[in-house]
Scaffold this motif. Structure first.
Motif, mmCIF file in Angstrom:
data_model
loop_
_atom_site.group_PDB
_atom_site.id
_atom_site.type_symbol
_atom_site.label_atom_id
_atom_site.label_comp_id
_atom_site.label_asym_id
_atom_site.label_seq_id
_atom_site.Cartn_x
_atom_site.Cartn_y
_atom_site.Cartn_z
ATOM 1 N N ALA A 74 0.811 -1.134 -0.025
ATOM 2 C CA ALA A 74 0.044 -0.082 -0.059
ATOM 3 C C ALA A 74 1.017 1.400 0.164
ATOM 4 O O ALA A 74 0.475 2.143 -1.007
ATOM 5 C CB ALA A 74 -1.044 0.131 1.284
ATOM 6 N N VAL A 228 -4.328 -2.572 -1.024
ATOM 7 C CA VAL A 228 -4.821 -0.919 -0.909
ATOM 8 C C VAL A 228 -6.027 -0.896 -0.013
ATOM 9 O O VAL A 228 -6.174 -0.315 0.706
ATOM 10 C CB VAL A 228 -4.741 -0.250 -2.035
ATOM 11 N N ALA A 229 -6.866 -2.045 -0.461
ATOM 12 C CA ALA A 229 -8.200 -2.021 0.045
ATOM 13 C C ALA A 229 -7.947 -2.269 1.865
ATOM 14 O O ALA A 229 -8.894 -1.658 2.604
ATOM 15 C CB ALA A 229 -9.225 -3.016 -0.469
ATOM 16 N N PRO A 232 -6.009 1.504 3.523
ATOM 17 C CA PRO A 232 -6.222 2.803 2.495
ATOM 18 C C PRO A 232 -5.711 3.850 3.219
ATOM 19 O O PRO A 232 -5.447 4.756 2.587
ATOM 20 C CB PRO A 232 -8.053 2.841 2.598
ATOM 21 N N SER A 233 -5.666 3.892 4.628
ATOM 22 C CA SER A 233 -4.863 5.207 5.340
ATOM 23 C C SER A 233 -3.427 5.444 4.827
ATOM 24 O O SER A 233 -3.028 6.491 4.874
ATOM 25 C CB SER A 233 -5.154 4.915 6.672
ATOM 26 N N VAL A 235 -2.509 4.987 1.757
ATOM 27 C CA VAL A 235 -2.343 5.565 0.548
ATOM 28 C C VAL A 235 -2.323 7.105 0.194
ATOM 29 O O VAL A 235 -1.682 7.680 -0.834
ATOM 30 C CB VAL A 235 -3.418 4.795 -0.462
ATOM 31 N N ASP A 242 -8.566 9.605 -1.760
ATOM 32 C CA ASP A 242 -8.186 8.112 -2.126
ATOM 33 C C ASP A 242 -8.361 7.575 -0.619
ATOM 34 O O ASP A 242 -9.082 6.413 -0.691
ATOM 35 C CB ASP A 242 -6.648 8.038 -2.578
ATOM 36 N N THR A 243 -7.941 7.945 0.241
ATOM 37 C CA THR A 243 -8.265 7.274 1.632
ATOM 38 C C THR A 243 -9.619 7.325 2.204
ATOM 39 O O THR A 243 -10.131 6.130 2.435
ATOM 40 C CB THR A 243 -7.350 7.855 2.712
ATOM 41 N N MET A 246 -11.568 4.971 -0.377
ATOM 42 C CA MET A 246 -11.575 3.357 -0.628
ATOM 43 C C MET A 246 -11.714 2.740 0.817
ATOM 44 O O MET A 246 -11.957 1.717 0.912
ATOM 45 C CB MET A 246 -10.080 3.295 -0.762
ATOM 46 N N ALA A 247 -11.627 3.583 2.131
ATOM 47 C CA ALA A 247 -12.039 3.235 3.189
ATOM 48 C C ALA A 247 -13.323 2.908 3.255
ATOM 49 O O ALA A 247 -13.811 1.699 3.860
ATOM 50 C CB ALA A 247 -11.556 4.347 4.337
ATOM 51 N N PHE A 254 -10.919 1.585 -6.738
ATOM 52 C CA PHE A 254 -9.535 1.576 -6.549
ATOM 53 C C PHE A 254 -9.599 3.143 -7.140
ATOM 54 O O PHE A 254 -9.855 3.361 -8.221
ATOM 55 C CB PHE A 254 -8.639 0.671 -7.241
ATOM 56 N N LYS A 256 -6.903 6.859 -7.506
ATOM 57 C CA LYS A 256 -5.430 7.125 -7.452
ATOM 58 C C LYS A 256 -5.481 8.652 -8.019
ATOM 59 O O LYS A 256 -5.553 8.959 -9.110
ATOM 60 C CB LYS A 256 -4.513 6.296 -7.808
#
Length: 340
Positions: A74, A228-229, A232-233, A235, A242-243, A246-247, A254, A256
Motif C-alpha cells: 500500500a 490497498v483496500a 487505505p490510510s 495511500v 483516496d483514503t 477506499m476506506a 480503486f 489514485k
C-alpha cells in the motif's frame, strides 16, 4: 476545439469560475463507455499510475522473497501526507533490505498534510526523504532492486533495470507506446511518460479485471488492489480523497490521484477504468470530475458527497459557494444503478 467546462465554481447564485477538462470511461476490451473532451491527447499521469508502477515489485516475486505485506504494498502505491504512520511504513519497508532514508532518491519536502507538517515544525525537526509523498514508491523501487540483486543506486534513471521494468509494465498495461519522445522527469525524479486518457482508462480497466494481462501480472494487480483496500490510510491520509473513498467502499473501487489535475480509478466489479484531466491542473476540479464519474457508473452515494460538491466557506466559516459538475458531467448526483 477546446475541452468542455466540466466543473463550475459558484459564489452566491452566480458561477464565479470554471474548469475545463477531459475524461474517459473504458472497459477492458478498449470500448469507450463514456468520454468528453480530447481523450487522445497525451497527458502526464504522474502519481495516478503508482499502482501500475508497483506491479514489477509484486509480479517479480520480490514481495514474497522479502517478506513484504499489505502495508508495504500500500505504501508503495501512496501519495501520502507525511503522517507518522506513512513515515514509519516507508522506513520499515527499507529496513527489510537493510536500507534507509539516505538510499531514497525522491528528494525532500515538508509533509503534504498540514497537521503532519505543523507537528514536525513544532518538534523543531526538519523533513527527510521519508516525508516525501513518494517515499513509499521509492522504497518499493529500492526493494525491487535489492531483491533482483541490482545496485539500487541511480534507480531513478531511465536506463536503470528498475525503471526499465516499470516502464515496460506501464506501457504493456495501458497499451501506450512509451519511449524517449514521451518521457519527461517527474517531481520525484523518476521518468514521467505522457499517455492519452483513453489509454490510461483502458489500463485501469485491465488493472481492475486482469483481462488481457499475463497470469502473473493479473495476480499481482489483484494483490495490489487487495492490499490497498486493506490499508487505505497509507495511500493518502486523513481526510484525503483516496483514503476516505477506499476506506468507505473497500475493494469495490480503486482510486489514485495524480499531480496537475489528473485522476484515475478502477471499478473491478464493472470492469471499467476511469481517467480525467483538468486542463488547468486543478486538484479540486479533478476530484469533482472523478467523483462524478464514480457516482454515474458505480452508483456510489454518501462516501462521495463531500467530493462531488465541496462547499466553499469564508474565513468566518460561512458557506459562500460550492463546486459542482457541469457540462458533460451535469446530473451526476442522480445516482443510477450502473453503467448506461
Amino acid at each position: 476545439m477546446s475541452n468542455p467546462v466540466a466543473v463550475e465554481v459558484t459564489r452566491g447564485e452566480r458561477v464565479e469560475s470554471a474548469h475545463r477538462g477531459a475524461g474517459a470511461v473504458v472497459d477492458a476490451d478498449g470500448g469507450v463507455a463514456f468520454a468528453f473532451g480530447d481523450i487522445d491527447l497525451p497527458v502526464y499521469p504522474r502519481s495516478a499510475v503508482k499502482a501500475i508502477q508497483a506491479l514489477p515489485l509484486v509480479e517479480s516475486g520480490a514481495v514474497d522473497r522479502l517478506g513484504l505485506g499489505d502495508a508495504d504494498i500500500a505504501i508503495a502505491c501512496a501519495s501520502h501526507a507525511g503522517e507518522d504512520a506513512h513515515v514509519a511504513a516507508a522506513r520499515a519497508m527499507l529496513a527489510k533490505v537493510g536500507r534507509g532514508a539516505d538510499d531514497l532518491e525522491c528528494g525532500v519536502h515538508w509533509p503534504l498534510g498540514e497537521r503532519a507538517a505543523r507537528a514536525l515544525a513544532r518538534a523543531g525537526a526538519t523533513p527527510s526523504a521519508l516525508h516525501n509523498n513518494c517515499s513509499g514508491k521509492h522504497a518499493g523501487f529500492v526493494c525491487l532492486a535489492c531483491a533482483e540483486g541490482v545496485d539500487p543506486a541511480g534507480y531513478v534513471a531511465p536506463g536503470h533495470p528498475v525503471q526499465r521494468a516499470v516502464t515496460e509494465a506501464l506501457g504493456a498495461v495501458t497499451g501506450a507506446r512509451l519511449g524517449a519522445d514521451t518521457r519527461a522527469v517527474d517531481g520525484c525524479a523518476i521518468p514521467a511518460h505522457a499517455i492519452p486518457l483513453r489509454a490510461l482508462a483502458f489500463g485501469f480497466a485491465r488493472f481492475a479485471t486482469g483481462q488481457g494481462l499475463p497470469p502473473g501480472r493479473a495476480l499481482a494487480a489483484r494483490r495490489i488492489r487487495a492490499a490497498v483496500a486493506a490499508c487505505p490510510s497509507l495511500v493518502a491520509g486523513r481526510g484525503r480523497f483516496d483514503t476516505e473513498v477506499m476506506a468507505a467502499l473497500g475493494p469495490a473501487v480503486f482510486t489514485k490521484t495524480g499531480a496537475e489535475g489528473v485522476f484515475c480509478a478502477a471499478l473491478p466489479d464493472l470492469g471499467l477504468g476511469l481517467a480525467v484531466k483538468a486542463d488547468d491542473g486543478g486538484k479540486r476540479a479533478a476530484e469533482v470530475m472523478i467523483a462524478a464519474l464514480l457516482i454515474r457508473f458505480g452508483g456510489f452515494g454518501a462516501p462521495l458527497d463531500r467530493f462531488i460538491a465541496p462547499g466553499l466557506v469564508n474565513w468566518n466559516g460561512t458557506a459562500v459557494g460550492a463546486l459542482r459538475p457541469a457540462g458533460p458531467l451535469s446530473g451526476a448526483t442522480a445516482i443510477p444503478t450502473g453503467p448506461p
